[in-house]
Write a protein that holds these residues in place. Structure first.
Motif, PDB file in Angstrom:
ATOM      1  N   ASP A 343       0.585  -0.802   0.533  1.00 35.56           N
ATOM      2  CA  ASP A 343      -0.176  -0.404  -0.151  1.00 35.56           C
ATOM      3  C   ASP A 343       0.825   0.896   0.247  1.00 35.56           C
ATOM      4  O   ASP A 343       0.505   2.367  -1.242  1.00 35.56           O
ATOM      5  CB  ASP A 343      -1.000   0.328   1.260  1.00 35.56           C
ATOM      6  N   LYS A 344       2.008   0.918   0.815  1.00 32.98           N
ATOM      7  CA  LYS A 344       2.447   2.120   0.682  1.00 32.98           C
ATOM      8  C   LYS A 344       3.819   2.677   0.113  1.00 32.98           C
ATOM      9  O   LYS A 344       4.598   2.236   0.669  1.00 32.98           O
ATOM     10  CB  LYS A 344       2.720   2.873   2.580  1.00 32.98           C
ATOM     11  N   GLN A 345       3.968   3.318  -0.490  1.00 36.63           N
ATOM     12  CA  GLN A 345       5.446   2.916  -1.160  1.00 36.63           C
ATOM     13  C   GLN A 345       6.589   3.925  -1.309  1.00 36.63           C
ATOM     14  O   GLN A 345       5.580   5.407  -1.195  1.00 36.63           O
ATOM     15  CB  GLN A 345       5.357   2.935  -2.959  1.00 36.63           C
ATOM     16  N   PRO A 346       7.973   4.014  -0.827  1.00 37.54           N
ATOM     17  CA  PRO A 346       8.379   4.646  -0.992  1.00 37.54           C
ATOM     18  C   PRO A 346       8.683   5.968  -2.226  1.00 37.54           C
ATOM     19  O   PRO A 346       8.323   4.921  -3.288  1.00 37.54           O
ATOM     20  CB  PRO A 346      10.036   3.870  -0.174  1.00 37.54           C
ATOM     21  N   PHE A 360      11.117   7.536   2.542  1.00 38.68           N
ATOM     22  CA  PHE A 360       9.995   7.359   2.927  1.00 38.68           C
ATOM     23  C   PHE A 360       9.176   8.890   3.278  1.00 38.68           C
ATOM     24  O   PHE A 360       9.970   9.525   4.299  1.00 38.68           O
ATOM     25  CB  PHE A 360      10.277   6.484   3.963  1.00 38.68           C
ATOM     26  N   THR A 361       8.347   9.276   2.893  1.00 34.10           N
ATOM     27  CA  THR A 361       7.875  10.693   3.150  1.00 34.10           C
ATOM     28  C   THR A 361       6.666  10.562   3.877  1.00 34.10           C
ATOM     29  O   THR A 361       5.828  11.475   4.690  1.00 34.10           O
ATOM     30  CB  THR A 361       7.722  11.351   1.711  1.00 34.10           C
ATOM     31  N   GLY A 362       6.989   9.651   4.056  1.00 36.66           N
ATOM     32  CA  GLY A 362       5.006   8.581   5.284  1.00 36.66           C
ATOM     33  C   GLY A 362       5.806   9.324   6.635  1.00 36.66           C
ATOM     34  O   GLY A 362       6.582   9.848   7.388  1.00 36.66           O
ATOM     35  N   THR A 363       5.022   8.551   7.438  1.00 42.22           N
ATOM     36  CA  THR A 363       6.052   8.609   9.173  1.00 42.22           C
ATOM     37  C   THR A 363       6.398   7.282   9.568  1.00 42.22           C
ATOM     38  O   THR A 363       6.861   6.544   8.336  1.00 42.22           O
ATOM     39  CB  THR A 363       4.672   8.515  10.164  1.00 42.22           C
ATOM     40  N   GLU A 364       7.230   7.380  10.765  1.00 38.64           N
ATOM     41  CA  GLU A 364       8.245   6.622  11.665  1.00 38.64           C
ATOM     42  C   GLU A 364       7.584   4.856  11.358  1.00 38.64           C
ATOM     43  O   GLU A 364       8.014   4.432  10.648  1.00 38.64           O
ATOM     44  CB  GLU A 364       8.462   6.894  12.491  1.00 38.64           C
ATOM     45  N   LEU A 368       8.359   1.665   9.874  1.00 37.95           N
ATOM     46  CA  LEU A 368       7.905   0.534   9.707  1.00 37.95           C
ATOM     47  C   LEU A 368       7.582  -0.851   9.613  1.00 37.95           C
ATOM     48  O   LEU A 368       7.899  -1.775   9.621  1.00 37.95           O
ATOM     49  CB  LEU A 368       7.552   0.736  11.839  1.00 37.95           C
ATOM     50  N   GLU A 369       6.015  -0.354   9.665  1.00 39.21           N
ATOM     51  CA  GLU A 369       5.156  -0.825   8.908  1.00 39.21           C
ATOM     52  C   GLU A 369       5.778  -1.616   7.180  1.00 39.21           C
ATOM     53  O   GLU A 369       5.264  -2.192   6.947  1.00 39.21           O
ATOM     54  CB  GLU A 369       3.543  -0.612   8.776  1.00 39.21           C
ATOM     55  N   TYR A 370       6.110  -1.233   6.873  1.00 39.99           N
ATOM     56  CA  TYR A 370       7.075  -1.200   5.336  1.00 39.99           C
ATOM     57  C   TYR A 370       7.777  -1.716   5.642  1.00 39.99           C
ATOM     58  O   TYR A 370       7.781  -3.097   5.008  1.00 39.99           O
ATOM     59  CB  TYR A 370       7.232   0.093   4.442  1.00 39.99           C
ATOM     60  N   HIS A 371       8.816  -2.209   6.654  1.00 39.65           N
ATOM     61  CA  HIS A 371       9.731  -2.445   6.805  1.00 39.65           C
ATOM     62  C   HIS A 371       9.205  -4.162   7.685  1.00 39.65           C
ATOM     63  O   HIS A 371      10.155  -5.455   6.573  1.00 39.65           O
ATOM     64  CB  HIS A 371      10.801  -2.233   7.416  1.00 39.65           C
ATOM     65  N   GLN A 372       8.280  -4.381   7.807  1.00 42.38           N
ATOM     66  CA  GLN A 372       7.509  -5.487   8.259  1.00 42.38           C
ATOM     67  C   GLN A 372       7.009  -6.093   7.656  1.00 42.38           C
ATOM     68  O   GLN A 372       7.484  -7.916   6.760  1.00 42.38           O
ATOM     69  CB  GLN A 372       6.806  -5.595   9.687  1.00 42.38           C
ATOM     70  N   GLU A 373       6.517  -5.912   6.339  1.00 39.43           N
ATOM     71  CA  GLU A 373       5.867  -6.851   5.705  1.00 39.43           C
ATOM     72  C   GLU A 373       7.002  -6.937   4.633  1.00 39.43           C
ATOM     73  O   GLU A 373       6.604  -8.186   3.817  1.00 39.43           O
ATOM     74  CB  GLU A 373       5.213  -5.043   4.140  1.00 39.43           C
ATOM     75  N   LEU A 374       7.961  -5.830   4.105  1.00 40.97           N
ATOM     76  CA  LEU A 374       8.919  -6.414   3.157  1.00 40.97           C
ATOM     77  C   LEU A 374       9.474  -7.901   3.861  1.00 40.97           C
ATOM     78  O   LEU A 374      10.162  -9.203   3.150  1.00 40.97           O
ATOM     79  CB  LEU A 374      10.071  -5.821   3.463  1.00 40.97           C
ATOM     80  N   ASN A 375       9.409  -8.528   5.375  1.00 37.90           N
ATOM     81  CA  ASN A 375      10.029  -9.353   5.696  1.00 37.90           C
ATOM     82  C   ASN A 375       9.485 -10.318   5.739  1.00 37.90           C
ATOM     83  O   ASN A 375      10.281 -11.400   5.531  1.00 37.90           O
ATOM     84  CB  ASN A 375      10.943  -8.997   7.272  1.00 37.90           C
TER      85      ASN A 375
END
Length: 490
Positions: A343-346, A360-364, A368-375
């Motif tokens: 959903d959220k892309q850098p 990344f132009t969003g929040t921290e 971190l959610e994007y990082h977890q989904e990548l894992n």
């Protein structure tokens, strides 16, 4: 002299009879010819017959070559003298102004000899920053056996005689842990002389064109700088982040990697065929041969450590040249399509093998959610994350956003960097040692994007080279050359 010349012409045209008496007459005639003109020499001092004979030949006479024996002797002597002069000039050029002075003291040479002959020490180069690590032999062996205890990755071989026929080389390269200060070993298997080397080199040639089809890929620091130079300004509060894939090479599943890479090769077969024909004038092999070749290289990685033999059952050998292409294509094909569906892309996402840079132009929390989904995309690919709103190191650059939101870069040195440039007293050609400060200054000029930070970075570089024995004149010449070169470019 004119009369003598005329006499020689007359005598040379005269025909002498043949026979014993004629031979004596011929000898007399030759003596007479040699003596002709001697009576024309006038001298106030007594002269020998030989001196008169020489002068009678005239001022325009050109002596002929010496006898063959004398000629060979003089030629050999001249070549020996030339060889001595060439060797002396070459030796003097290595250390100008110092003659043949040694660049190590007697005590240093003895110490180096003692280290080389000590069987209880292991000296290795660190994986990063050029440092040297000295270990006790038992500590080194214990460290290696700790890695090899992972029987899923390193499968013990029970037939050493058979393994000896194919094992060529194994080495360890150390990487320092900056948090603990320890030097944990990292297994790096060298494939330089391995039995799979011929296939390894062919696969590298066939797969390298595919790397140009990976849009997120970075080839090196220069490519990274070119890409970020075209980026727009980012809003205040944007986050600079980096992901790192944990142990990428040992984590790659061999069967899956060979299938993924061969499939990617097949889908882009027309492109590879054209590139290989244009660049190397060779025919691209069919995809099934690519898979067989990858299986051969990955499953044929054998190693020896402490007289025990192992087969690498998981991952790729870091020392194999094709491992880079396999790892790059595997990571791209495994995560890129699914990552882009999140959903959220850098705003920025670049990857250099296992290091990822992004903005990344969003929040921290969203990062971190994007990082977890990548894992969660692939079970064998685990990502760590670092992020900052101020600055963050990536490769050998420090990346930051200025007050206007523009991406800027400066030089970054890791805390463990020892700056072990080539010592000036090293027995290398002077031209090479003079070029090192200039090449480093040119690299700094290319990395530092803001002029007011360039002077400080160059001062640091000068101090590093000064500690390695470089004089002010050499360093000043390098900085002057940098100014002239960059001035011409601009």
């Amino acid at each position: 002299m004119e009369a003598t010349s005329q006499a020689w012409k007359i005598s040379s045209k005269r025909k002498l009879p043949v026979g014993p008496r004629a031979s004596r007459r011929k000898t007399v005639a030759r003596r007479r010819v040699r003596q002709m003109g001697m009576e024309l020499i006038v001298s106030e001092v007594p002269m020998t017959r030989t001196q008169l004979s020489v002068l009678s030949k005239g001022r325009s006479f050109v002596p002929g070559p010496p006898p063959k024996k004398a000629l060979l002797e003089n030629l050999g002597s001249s070549m020996n003298r030339l060889k001595e002069q060439i060797n002396k000039r070459f030796a003097d050029s290595l250390l100008p102004g110092q003659g043949s002075l040694p660049n190590m003291s007697k005590q240093e040479r003895e110490a180096l000899k003692d280290l080389a002959q000590n069987p209880d020490l292991v000296i290795k180069k660190a994986d990063k920053d050029g440092a040297l690590v000295v270990l006790k032999k038992e500590s080194y062996i214990a460290m290696g056996e700790a890695h090899l205890s992972d029987t899923e990755t390193y499968i013990p071989l029970n037939n050493p005689d058979e393994a000896l026929q194919v094992i060529k080389r194994q080495s360890k390269i150390l990487k320092k842990n900056p948090d603990t200060g320890l030097w944990p070993g990292r297994p790096v298997l060298s494939g330089c002389n391995a039995p799979t080397r011929p296939v390894d080199r062919l696969l590298t040639t066939y797969l390298t064109p595919l790397l140009d089809l990976l849009p997120e890929r970075l080839q090196d620091t220069t490519a990274f700088l070119k890409k970020i130079a075209t980026l727009p300004r980012f809003p205040s509060g944007s986050i600079i982040f980096s992901f790192d894939i944990v142990s990428l090479y040992p984590s790659i599943p061999q069967e899956e990697a060979s299938w993924i890479v061969a499939n990617f090769y097949e889908r882009n077969f027309a492109y590879v065929k054209e590139r290989l024909r244009t660049d190397f004038n060779i025919i691209a092999p069919p995809p099934y041969l690519i898979k067989e070749g990858i299986d051969h290289v990955l499953q044929g990685t054998l190693l020896r450590f402490n007289n025990h033999f192992y087969n690498q059952g998981k991952g790729t050998a870091i020392g194999a040249s094709v491992s880079v292409a396999i790892a790059e294509i595997f990571v791209h094909a495994s995560i890129e399509k699914r990552r882009q569906n999140l959903d959220k892309q850098p705003a920025v996402f670049y990857r250099y093998i296992d290091d990822i840079f992004g903005i990344f132009t969003g929040t921290e929390a969203e990062l971190l959610e994007y990082h977890q989904e990548l894992n969660n995309i692939h079970p064998d690919l685990n990502f760590t994350v670092e992020y900052s709103k101020k600055e963050l190191p990536f490769l050998d650059t420090m990346v930051y956003l200025d007050a206007e939101g523009k991406v800027q870069t400066s030089v970054y040195h890791k805390p463990s960097n020892t700056h072990q440039y080539l010592h000036f007293q090293s027995c290398h050609p002077p031209s090479l040692k003079r070029s090192l400060p200039y090449s480093q200054a040119l690299r700094i000029k290319r990395i530092v994007s803001e002029p007011h930070k360039l002077e400080e970075a160059l001062k640091d570089m000068v101090s590093f080279f000064t500690k390695r024995g470089y004089c002010k004149r050499t360093l000043g010449s390098a900085l002057k050359r940098l100014k002239e070169a960059t001035g011409k470019q601009s």
